[in-house]
Design a protein around this motif. Structure first.
Motif, PDB file in Angstrom:
ATOM      1  N   GLU A  54      15.445 -23.010 -38.738  1.00  0.00           N
ATOM      2  CA  GLU A  54      14.995 -24.568 -39.025  1.00  0.00           C
ATOM      3  C   GLU A  54      16.181 -25.348 -38.582  1.00  0.00           C
ATOM      4  O   GLU A  54      15.953 -26.206 -37.998  1.00  0.00           O
ATOM      5  CB  GLU A  54      14.993 -24.583 -40.706  1.00  0.00           C
ATOM      6  CG  GLU A  54      14.628 -25.975 -41.001  1.00  0.00           C
ATOM      7  CD  GLU A  54      14.684 -26.198 -42.829  1.00  0.00           C
ATOM      8  OE1 GLU A  54      13.691 -26.772 -43.051  1.00  0.00           O
ATOM      9  OE2 GLU A  54      15.839 -25.771 -43.257  1.00  0.00           O
ATOM     10  N   ALA A  55      17.475 -24.849 -39.052  1.00  0.00           N
ATOM     11  CA  ALA A  55      18.542 -25.571 -38.293  1.00  0.00           C
ATOM     12  C   ALA A  55      18.454 -25.766 -36.872  1.00  0.00           C
ATOM     13  O   ALA A  55      18.697 -26.924 -36.196  1.00  0.00           O
ATOM     14  CB  ALA A  55      19.782 -24.948 -38.874  1.00  0.00           C
ATOM     15  N   TYR A  56      18.278 -24.512 -36.108  1.00  0.00           N
ATOM     16  CA  TYR A  56      18.159 -24.534 -34.662  1.00  0.00           C
ATOM     17  C   TYR A  56      17.097 -25.558 -34.216  1.00  0.00           C
ATOM     18  O   TYR A  56      17.412 -26.390 -33.273  1.00  0.00           O
ATOM     19  CB  TYR A  56      17.777 -23.429 -34.365  1.00  0.00           C
ATOM     20  CG  TYR A  56      17.814 -23.157 -32.880  1.00  0.00           C
ATOM     21  CD1 TYR A  56      19.124 -23.385 -32.125  1.00  0.00           C
ATOM     22  CD2 TYR A  56      16.719 -22.675 -32.070  1.00  0.00           C
ATOM     23  CE1 TYR A  56      19.378 -23.175 -30.651  1.00  0.00           C
ATOM     24  CE2 TYR A  56      16.771 -22.699 -30.717  1.00  0.00           C
ATOM     25  CZ  TYR A  56      17.859 -22.751 -30.038  1.00  0.00           C
ATOM     26  OH  TYR A  56      18.064 -22.569 -28.620  1.00  0.00           O
ATOM     27  N   VAL A  77       3.254 -31.234 -38.970  1.00  0.00           N
ATOM     28  CA  VAL A  77       2.904 -30.026 -38.020  1.00  0.00           C
ATOM     29  C   VAL A  77       1.727 -30.537 -37.058  1.00  0.00           C
ATOM     30  O   VAL A  77       1.838 -30.333 -36.115  1.00  0.00           O
ATOM     31  CB  VAL A  77       2.382 -28.873 -38.835  1.00  0.00           C
ATOM     32  CG1 VAL A  77       1.743 -27.798 -37.889  1.00  0.00           C
ATOM     33  CG2 VAL A  77       3.352 -28.336 -39.751  1.00  0.00           C
ATOM     34  N   SER A  78       1.046 -31.539 -37.540  1.00  0.00           N
ATOM     35  CA  SER A  78      -0.184 -31.828 -36.829  1.00  0.00           C
ATOM     36  C   SER A  78       0.234 -32.825 -35.693  1.00  0.00           C
ATOM     37  O   SER A  78      -0.486 -33.186 -34.894  1.00  0.00           O
ATOM     38  CB  SER A  78      -1.096 -32.958 -37.661  1.00  0.00           C
ATOM     39  OG  SER A  78      -0.380 -33.822 -38.216  1.00  0.00           O
ATOM     40  N   ASN A  79       1.507 -33.140 -35.863  1.00  0.00           N
ATOM     41  CA  ASN A  79       2.091 -34.190 -34.709  1.00  0.00           C
ATOM     42  C   ASN A  79       2.347 -33.286 -33.532  1.00  0.00           C
ATOM     43  O   ASN A  79       2.613 -33.887 -32.333  1.00  0.00           O
ATOM     44  CB  ASN A  79       3.453 -34.712 -35.023  1.00  0.00           C
ATOM     45  CG  ASN A  79       3.233 -35.844 -36.358  1.00  0.00           C
ATOM     46  OD1 ASN A  79       2.758 -35.642 -37.210  1.00  0.00           O
ATOM     47  ND2 ASN A  79       4.036 -36.945 -36.006  1.00  0.00           N
ATOM     48  N   LEU A  80       2.460 -31.979 -33.459  1.00  0.00           N
ATOM     49  CA  LEU A  80       2.683 -30.867 -32.320  1.00  0.00           C
ATOM     50  C   LEU A  80       1.530 -30.812 -31.817  1.00  0.00           C
ATOM     51  O   LEU A  80       0.463 -30.158 -32.538  1.00  0.00           O
ATOM     52  CB  LEU A  80       3.478 -29.937 -32.883  1.00  0.00           C
ATOM     53  CG  LEU A  80       3.957 -28.978 -31.904  1.00  0.00           C
ATOM     54  CD1 LEU A  80       4.703 -29.469 -30.811  1.00  0.00           C
ATOM     55  CD2 LEU A  80       4.489 -27.583 -32.675  1.00  0.00           C
ATOM     56  N   ALA A 106      11.314 -23.157 -29.936  1.00  0.00           N
ATOM     57  CA  ALA A 106      12.363 -23.229 -31.069  1.00  0.00           C
ATOM     58  C   ALA A 106      11.278 -23.744 -32.210  1.00  0.00           C
ATOM     59  O   ALA A 106      11.606 -22.944 -33.405  1.00  0.00           O
ATOM     60  CB  ALA A 106      13.586 -24.162 -30.782  1.00  0.00           C
ATOM     61  N   LEU A 107      10.400 -24.951 -31.908  1.00  0.00           N
ATOM     62  CA  LEU A 107       9.681 -25.348 -33.271  1.00  0.00           C
ATOM     63  C   LEU A 107       8.719 -24.158 -33.409  1.00  0.00           C
ATOM     64  O   LEU A 107       8.301 -23.952 -34.678  1.00  0.00           O
ATOM     65  CB  LEU A 107       9.015 -26.456 -32.782  1.00  0.00           C
ATOM     66  CG  LEU A 107       9.736 -27.632 -32.821  1.00  0.00           C
ATOM     67  CD1 LEU A 107       8.869 -28.905 -32.284  1.00  0.00           C
ATOM     68  CD2 LEU A 107      10.232 -27.933 -34.324  1.00  0.00           C
ATOM     69  N   GLY A 108       7.989 -23.289 -32.491  1.00  0.00           N
ATOM     70  CA  GLY A 108       7.076 -22.538 -32.553  1.00  0.00           C
ATOM     71  C   GLY A 108       7.678 -21.211 -33.444  1.00  0.00           C
ATOM     72  O   GLY A 108       7.011 -20.712 -34.606  1.00  0.00           O
ATOM     73  N   VAL A 109       8.725 -20.632 -33.277  1.00  0.00           N
ATOM     74  CA  VAL A 109       9.585 -19.654 -34.037  1.00  0.00           C
ATOM     75  C   VAL A 109       9.839 -20.170 -35.389  1.00  0.00           C
ATOM     76  O   VAL A 109       9.566 -19.571 -36.204  1.00  0.00           O
ATOM     77  CB  VAL A 109      10.894 -19.403 -33.144  1.00  0.00           C
ATOM     78  CG1 VAL A 109      11.811 -18.329 -34.346  1.00  0.00           C
ATOM     79  CG2 VAL A 109      10.633 -18.902 -32.184  1.00  0.00           C
ATOM     80  N   TYR A 110      10.298 -21.462 -35.593  1.00  0.00           N
ATOM     81  CA  TYR A 110      10.446 -21.936 -37.004  1.00  0.00           C
ATOM     82  C   TYR A 110       9.125 -21.890 -37.650  1.00  0.00           C
ATOM     83  O   TYR A 110       9.159 -21.401 -38.976  1.00  0.00           O
ATOM     84  CB  TYR A 110      11.187 -23.242 -37.034  1.00  0.00           C
ATOM     85  CG  TYR A 110      10.840 -24.160 -38.006  1.00  0.00           C
ATOM     86  CD1 TYR A 110      11.550 -23.892 -39.288  1.00  0.00           C
ATOM     87  CD2 TYR A 110      10.217 -25.088 -38.209  1.00  0.00           C
ATOM     88  CE1 TYR A 110      11.646 -24.366 -40.509  1.00  0.00           C
ATOM     89  CE2 TYR A 110       9.980 -25.689 -39.364  1.00  0.00           C
ATOM     90  CZ  TYR A 110      10.901 -25.565 -40.472  1.00  0.00           C
ATOM     91  OH  TYR A 110      10.454 -26.398 -41.700  1.00  0.00           O
ATOM     92  N   LEU A 111       8.293 -22.524 -37.193  1.00  0.00           N
ATOM     93  CA  LEU A 111       6.821 -22.685 -38.015  1.00  0.00           C
ATOM     94  C   LEU A 111       6.185 -21.294 -38.231  1.00  0.00           C
ATOM     95  O   LEU A 111       5.834 -20.910 -39.570  1.00  0.00           O
ATOM     96  CB  LEU A 111       5.813 -23.455 -37.174  1.00  0.00           C
ATOM     97  CG  LEU A 111       6.196 -24.993 -36.909  1.00  0.00           C
ATOM     98  CD1 LEU A 111       5.283 -25.672 -35.902  1.00  0.00           C
ATOM     99  CD2 LEU A 111       6.203 -25.778 -38.207  1.00  0.00           C
TER     100      LEU A 111
END
Length: 208
Positions: A54-56, A77-80, A106-111
């Motif tokens: 998350e921080a990353y 999440v829908s913004n992506l 990075a976003l994919g890993v976090y989600l």
């Protein structure tokens, strides 16, 4: 303003120096923070990985595409979608910008790790949307852990400066940052020009 226009001419290499630089400027001229160096930024991102996905993802969004605090907090999440991100900026003005692959990953890993499939992208411990004080606390934590002093605004400024130094256009930067007026974006040009000046002068000396 005349000063902004002359700075743009220097940036476009239409003139060598700004003719208004000889005049004393008003004391209320807005000052921008010093951008983070490439080495410092690499250390911030490397250290942020230790603090979780998350921080990353948050810090990468701010340093990598220059998002404001309010824009990070407003993300759903829908913004992506399809390698791009819909940003809700000041005055509820929306813009869609492409996501660099490392930030998208990075976003994919976090989600995936958070099991987040819909709703707010970044959340508080109670699973509601992350609040401003929580985001600022995260930034302070990362800053202390990395040993690099920075704020959200300094990360945004760093992105803008590095973008111009890499050859990006001032017009494209205006759209990426979500500025209403290009005069606001022009504040970053002087910093980029000033940073390039020593290297340019040094290269000219080698020809003498």
């Amino acid at each position: 303003s005349l000063s902004t226009f002359c700075t743009w001419l220097v940036y476009k290499r239409k003139i060598g120096t700004s003719p208004v630089s000889r005049f004393i400027r008003p004391a209320h001229v807005r000052r921008l923070p010093r951008p983070i160096s490439g080495e410092e930024l690499a250390r911030v991102l490397a250290k942020t990985k230790d603090l979780g996905s998350e921080a990353y993802a948050v810090i990468y969004l701010m340093a990598g595409i220059g998002l404001r605090c309010c824009e990070v907090l407003a993300l759903d999440v829908s913004n992506l979608s399809d390698g791009s991100l819909l940003i809700c900026g000041k005055g509820k003005k929306e813009r869609r910008i492409p996501l660099p692959k490392p930030i998208e990953e990075a976003l994919g890993v976090y989600l995936r790790e958070g099991g987040i499939e819909s709703g707010p992208m970044f959340r508080s411990w109670s699973d509601f949307r992350m609040q401003e004080w929580e985001l600022k606390k995260l930034i302070i934590r990362v800053s202390g852990y990395s040993g690099v002093q920075f704020t959200a605004h300094r990360l945004r400024h760093t992105f803008a400066t590095r973008y111009l130094e890499a050859g990006g256009s001032i017009e494209a930067l205006k759209e990426l940052l979500g500025h209403t007026s290009i005069a606001t974006t022009m504040l970053y040009v002087k910093v980029a020009v000033d940073k390039l000046r020593p290297s340019l002068e040094k290269s000219l000396l080698t020809l003498l």
